[in-house]
Design a protein around this motif. Sequence first.
Motif, PDB file in Angstrom:
ATOM      1  N   VAL A 106     -30.488  90.411  77.322  1.00  0.00           N
ATOM      2  CA  VAL A 106     -29.882  89.174  76.853  1.00  0.00           C
ATOM      3  C   VAL A 106     -30.486  87.993  77.609  1.00  0.00           C
ATOM      4  O   VAL A 106     -31.078  88.157  78.671  1.00  0.00           O
ATOM      5  CB  VAL A 106     -28.339  89.162  77.032  1.00  0.00           C
ATOM      6  CG1 VAL A 106     -27.685  90.227  76.166  1.00  0.00           C
ATOM      7  CG2 VAL A 106     -27.947  89.329  78.495  1.00  0.00           C
ATOM      8  N   THR A 107     -30.302  86.813  77.035  1.00  0.00           N
ATOM      9  CA  THR A 107     -30.685  85.593  77.730  1.00  0.00           C
ATOM     10  C   THR A 107     -29.575  85.254  78.714  1.00  0.00           C
ATOM     11  O   THR A 107     -28.494  85.871  78.691  1.00  0.00           O
ATOM     12  CB  THR A 107     -30.873  84.442  76.726  1.00  0.00           C
ATOM     13  OG1 THR A 107     -29.639  84.249  76.034  1.00  0.00           O
ATOM     14  CG2 THR A 107     -31.992  84.744  75.734  1.00  0.00           C
TER      15      THR A 107
ATOM     16  N   SER B 116     -34.998  86.824  80.283  1.00  0.00           N
ATOM     17  CA  SER B 116     -33.958  87.798  79.935  1.00  0.00           C
ATOM     18  C   SER B 116     -33.412  88.462  81.190  1.00  0.00           C
ATOM     19  O   SER B 116     -34.049  88.439  82.243  1.00  0.00           O
ATOM     20  CB  SER B 116     -34.499  88.868  78.985  1.00  0.00           C
ATOM     21  OG  SER B 116     -35.515  89.634  79.609  1.00  0.00           O
TER      22      SER B 116
ATOM     23  N   ASP C  89     -27.570  82.939  78.624  1.00  0.00           N
ATOM     24  CA  ASP C  89     -26.345  82.538  77.921  1.00  0.00           C
ATOM     25  C   ASP C  89     -25.774  83.660  77.048  1.00  0.00           C
ATOM     26  O   ASP C  89     -24.888  83.438  76.223  1.00  0.00           O
ATOM     27  CB  ASP C  89     -26.554  81.248  77.120  1.00  0.00           C
ATOM     28  CG  ASP C  89     -27.652  81.359  76.069  1.00  0.00           C
ATOM     29  OD1 ASP C  89     -28.281  82.427  75.962  1.00  0.00           O
ATOM     30  OD2 ASP C  89     -27.867  80.365  75.353  1.00  0.00           O
ATOM     31  N   GLY C  90     -26.275  84.890  77.245  1.00  0.00           N
ATOM     32  CA  GLY C  90     -25.688  86.063  76.603  1.00  0.00           C
ATOM     33  C   GLY C  90     -26.202  86.416  75.228  1.00  0.00           C
ATOM     34  O   GLY C  90     -25.689  87.338  74.595  1.00  0.00           O
ATOM     35  N   LYS C  91     -27.222  85.732  74.746  1.00  0.00           N
ATOM     36  CA  LYS C  91     -27.757  86.026  73.411  1.00  0.00           C
ATOM     37  C   LYS C  91     -28.758  87.178  73.493  1.00  0.00           C
ATOM     38  O   LYS C  91     -29.608  87.207  74.385  1.00  0.00           O
ATOM     39  CB  LYS C  91     -28.426  84.790  72.825  1.00  0.00           C
ATOM     40  CG  LYS C  91     -27.449  83.676  72.550  1.00  0.00           C
ATOM     41  CD  LYS C  91     -28.127  82.491  71.917  1.00  0.00           C
ATOM     42  CE  LYS C  91     -27.055  81.440  71.638  1.00  0.00           C
ATOM     43  NZ  LYS C  91     -27.485  80.113  71.972  1.00  0.00           N
ATOM     44  N   PRO C  92     -28.678  88.117  72.541  1.00  0.00           N
ATOM     45  CA  PRO C  92     -29.633  89.236  72.538  1.00  0.00           C
ATOM     46  C   PRO C  92     -31.079  88.732  72.421  1.00  0.00           C
ATOM     47  O   PRO C  92     -31.344  87.749  71.734  1.00  0.00           O
ATOM     48  CB  PRO C  92     -29.255  90.035  71.285  1.00  0.00           C
ATOM     49  CG  PRO C  92     -27.855  89.631  70.976  1.00  0.00           C
ATOM     50  CD  PRO C  92     -27.714  88.212  71.446  1.00  0.00           C
ATOM     51  N   THR C  93     -31.981  89.417  73.091  1.00  0.00           N
ATOM     52  CA  THR C  93     -33.406  89.083  73.025  1.00  0.00           C
ATOM     53  C   THR C  93     -34.227  90.349  73.212  1.00  0.00           C
ATOM     54  O   THR C  93     -33.744  91.325  73.786  1.00  0.00           O
ATOM     55  CB  THR C  93     -33.798  88.031  74.093  1.00  0.00           C
ATOM     56  OG1 THR C  93     -35.174  87.663  73.899  1.00  0.00           O
ATOM     57  CG2 THR C  93     -33.604  88.546  75.512  1.00  0.00           C
TER      58      THR C  93
ATOM     59  N   PRO D 247     -27.750  92.979  80.269  1.00  0.00           N
ATOM     60  CA  PRO D 247     -26.385  92.513  79.950  1.00  0.00           C
ATOM     61  C   PRO D 247     -25.404  92.862  81.068  1.00  0.00           C
ATOM     62  O   PRO D 247     -25.400  93.981  81.577  1.00  0.00           O
ATOM     63  CB  PRO D 247     -26.042  93.270  78.668  1.00  0.00           C
ATOM     64  CG  PRO D 247     -27.365  93.596  78.053  1.00  0.00           C
ATOM     65  CD  PRO D 247     -28.294  93.838  79.221  1.00  0.00           C
TER      66      PRO D 247
END
Length: 176
Positions: free
Chosen positions: A148-149, A83, A151-155, A86
């Motif tokens: 975020v990861t 992670s 690639d922009g995905k929440p984690t 952002p």
Amino acid sequence: MIRNGWLGLVALAFCGLASPAAPAQFGGFFGGPKIETISTDQLQALLKKQQQAVASAKASGGEAPPANFVLVDVRSDAEVNVSIIPGAITKKQYEANRQDYQGRTVIPYCTVGGRSGAYAKQLVAKGVTVKNYKGSILKWIDAELPLVTLDGKPTNRVHTYSDRYKIPSKYEQVTQ
């Protein structure tokens, strides 16, 4: 050996024989540049302001103004692959495209602020304006802010490098 090396270096410094490059080589033991820091609240405000500018430009059909800063995660590949904060880019991305970020304040961060502080000193020596995010990702998650990861995905996963750090229960701690 390190102790003897350190004592020898100190002796050379007192005798005026230490290399002028010694401050840079030894991470500021000899003073070095003072690195300005940025707090979690200040960083969060900068990121929010930039997000609002992007949203406003998008809504009006215009182009978003570039941020006057760049947030750089200086942690290892293993850590950033879990992670990032952002809006951050990796050190590799920054180094590969430095010309794209000229004139912007670089805000490096890591796990607690040590590696980012060392990187900040390297950048200052090259004439870059820098603010170290001291406390880094651990301060970010202490405030229970999002991750975020790449690639922009929440984690909710965060690599803490070591299990000696305690993190809020909202997050999943990764150490390998």
